[in-house]
Enzyme design. Structure first.
Site, mmCIF file in Angstrom:
data_model
loop_
_atom_site.group_PDB
_atom_site.id
_atom_site.type_symbol
_atom_site.label_atom_id
_atom_site.label_comp_id
_atom_site.label_asym_id
_atom_site.label_seq_id
_atom_site.Cartn_x
_atom_site.Cartn_y
_atom_site.Cartn_z
ATOM 1 N N LEU A 296 0.823 -1.208 0.000
ATOM 2 C CA LEU A 296 0.000 0.000 0.000
ATOM 3 C C LEU A 296 0.861 1.262 0.000
ATOM 4 C CD1 LEU A 296 -2.448 -1.477 2.614
ATOM 5 C CD2 LEU A 296 -2.985 -1.070 0.200
ATOM 6 N N PRO A 297 0.292 2.406 -0.390
ATOM 7 C CA PRO A 297 1.102 3.612 -0.600
ATOM 8 C C PRO A 297 1.683 4.280 0.639
ATOM 9 C CG PRO A 297 -0.959 3.723 -1.851
ATOM 10 C CD PRO A 297 -1.088 2.580 -0.894
ATOM 11 N N ASN B 133 -2.892 4.323 4.798
ATOM 12 C CA ASN B 133 -3.503 3.234 4.044
ATOM 13 C C ASN B 133 -3.308 1.902 4.751
ATOM 14 O OD1 ASN B 133 -2.149 5.020 1.377
ATOM 15 N ND2 ASN B 133 -4.340 4.786 1.606
ATOM 16 N N THR C 109 6.025 0.755 2.222
ATOM 17 C CA THR C 109 7.073 1.531 2.885
ATOM 18 C C THR C 109 6.394 2.553 3.781
ATOM 19 O OG1 THR C 109 8.589 1.249 1.029
ATOM 20 C CG2 THR C 109 9.066 3.030 2.561
ATOM 21 N N LYS D 168 14.752 0.046 4.508
ATOM 22 C CA LYS D 168 14.172 0.592 3.273
ATOM 23 C C LYS D 168 14.273 2.111 3.232
ATOM 24 C CE LYS D 168 11.891 1.178 -0.509
ATOM 25 N NZ LYS D 168 10.515 0.779 -0.753
ATOM 26 N N LYS E 147 7.315 11.096 -0.106
ATOM 27 C CA LYS E 147 6.784 10.487 1.126
ATOM 28 C C LYS E 147 7.862 9.721 1.877
ATOM 29 C CE LYS E 147 5.121 6.535 1.072
ATOM 30 N NZ LYS E 147 5.544 5.134 1.342
#
Length: 330
Positions: free
Chosen positions: A96-97, A101, A127, A202, A277
Site C-alpha cells: 500500500l502507498p 492506508n 514503505t 528501506k 513520502k
C-alpha cells in the site's frame, strides 16, 4: 518450519505474554494454500502475478476495482475488502502507498484484523513509518496473528521479473514461513531484526537512492550542456568511479536507455510523490534519532518542490527534467 513458541516475546520494546504459536508451527508446510493480496498498484499487481505464476491461489482486493482486472483474468479471486481477504486466507501480503492506508487496511472498519484467523501470517511490503509497523504488529498480536514488515527495493521492473529485494523485520522464527512466499516475488530476502527494522533499512536505501538520482541528473545535465552526447557520458560514468544504479540501470535522461521511465515520458516506475513520502519518513526518523542528514533533507525539499510543480505522478527520475526546466534548458 516456524517454531512453536510459547510464553513471552517482545515487539518494539513491548512484552506480550503467554502467546501460543502452535497454530503457526506447520505454516511453511502448507505451501499451496491460498494467499491474500491487498493493494494491486504498480508494485502489487506484478507481485500478485508472480504468486499466481508459482501456483498459489490468490485472493485479492484493491480500493480501485479496475486495478483487479489483470489478476482476475489470471485466476485470482477478487473480494470487496481486506476483511474478506482475511476470512479466506491465513497468509496475507499488503502493498500500500502510505502509513494511513496500512492502518486502515489492518484496523479499519473492513480491515484485516476484523476477520483475521488465529495464527495468520501478515506480511506488509509497504514503505511506512517503522513506528506504524510496530503498532500493527501489536494489534495483530492481540488477535493471535503474526505481523512482519517486508518493504521492497528494485522498482516495477524487479517486481515484474520477480527480482525484488525484501527487507524483513519481525519474529525470527517466522522468517522461514515468510521467505517461502517472498522468494516467489524476489531474488533477495534479508532478515533485518525485530519488527520495524525492515522499514528502517528501506528508508535508508531510498534516501540514498534519491540523493543518487539527483546527483546523476545534475551530472548528466551538466555534461549535455558542455556538449557531451548523453549516451557517451553515461557509458563513461558506468565504467568509472561515478557509476551507480541511477546511471547504469535507471538512467534519467530520455533516449539513453530503453525500458525505463525516462524513455516513456517518465510514466510508470516509482512516483515522485512516493519518493517525497519516503524522504519525509527518513526526515522524521532522522529528527527523532538526532541524526544529521543534510543531503537527505535537501533531496526531500527538491522532491516536494517537484510535487508542487506538476511532477507528483511522474517517475522520480523526472528530477532530470525538473532541473532542465528550472535552469531554462528546454
Amino acid at each position: 518450519m516456524a517454531a512453536v513458541l510459547r510464553g513471552s516475546r517482545y515487539l518494539g520494546g513491548k512484552c506480550f505474554k503467554h502467546v501460543d504459536f502452535a497454530f503457526v508451527s506447520t505454516r511453511s508446510m502448507a505451501s499451496k494454500t491460498p494467499v491474500g493480496f491487498i493493494g494491486l498498484g504498480n508494485m502489487g499487481n506484478p507481485m500478485a502475478k508472480n504468486l499466481l505464476k508459482h501456483g498459489y491461489p490468490v485472493i485479492a482486493t484493491d480500493v480501485f476495482p479496475e486495478s483487479c482486472k489483470e489478476v482476475r483474468e489470471l485466476g485470482a479471486q477478487i473480494v470487496d475488502n481486506p476483511a474478506e481477504v482475511a476470512e479466506k486466507a491465513d497468509r496475507i501480503v499488503t502493498m500500500l502507498p502510505s502509513s494511513p492506508n496500512v492502518i486502515d487496511a489492518y484496523t479499519g472498519p473492513n480491515g484485516i484484523l476484523k476477520k483475521v484467523k488465529k495464527g495468520s501470517l501478515l506480511i506488509d511490503s509497504s514503505t511506512i513509518d517503522p513506528a506504524v509497523s510496530k503498532d500493527m504488529a501489536a494489534a495483530a498480536e492481540k488477535m493471535g496473528a503474526v505481523f512482519m514488515d517486508a518493504p521492497v527495493s528494485g522498482g516495477v521492473g524487479a517486481a515484474s521479473s520477480g527480482k525484488l529485494t525484501f527487507m524483513v523485520g519481525g519474529v525470527e522464527a517466522e522468517f522461514t514461513a515468510a521467505k517461502e512466499l517472498l522468494t516467489c516475488m524476489g531474488a533477495n530476502v534479508v532478515y533485518c531484526g525485530q519488527v520495524g527494522t525492515g522499514q528502517a533499512a528501506k528508508i535508508c536505501n531510498n534516501m540514498l537512492l534519491a540523493i543518487g538520482m539527483i546527483g546523476t541528473s545534475e551530472t548528466m545535465n551538466l555534461g549535455v550542456r558542455l556538449g557531451l552526447d548523453p549516451k557517451l557520458l553515461a557509458k563513461i560514468l558506468n565504467m568509472s568511479s561515478g557509476r551507480c544504479w541511477s546511471s547504469d540501470t535507471y538512467n534519467p535522461v530520455p533516449g539513453v536507455m530503453e525500458g525505463v521511465p525516462s524513455g516513456n515520458n517518465y510514466q510508470g516506475g516509482f512516483g515522485t510523490q512516493l519518493m517525497a513520502k519516503d524522504l519525509g519518513l527518513a526526515q522524521n526518523t532522522a529528527t527523532n534519532t538526532k541524526t544529521p542528514v543534510p543531503l537527505g533533507s535537501l533531496a526531500h525539499q527538491i522532491y516536494r518542490m517537484m510535487c508542487a510543480r506538476g511532477y507528483a505522478n511522474k517517475d522520480f527520475s523526472s528530477v532530470f527534467q525538473f532541473l532542465r526546466e528550472e535552469e531554462g534548458g528546454q
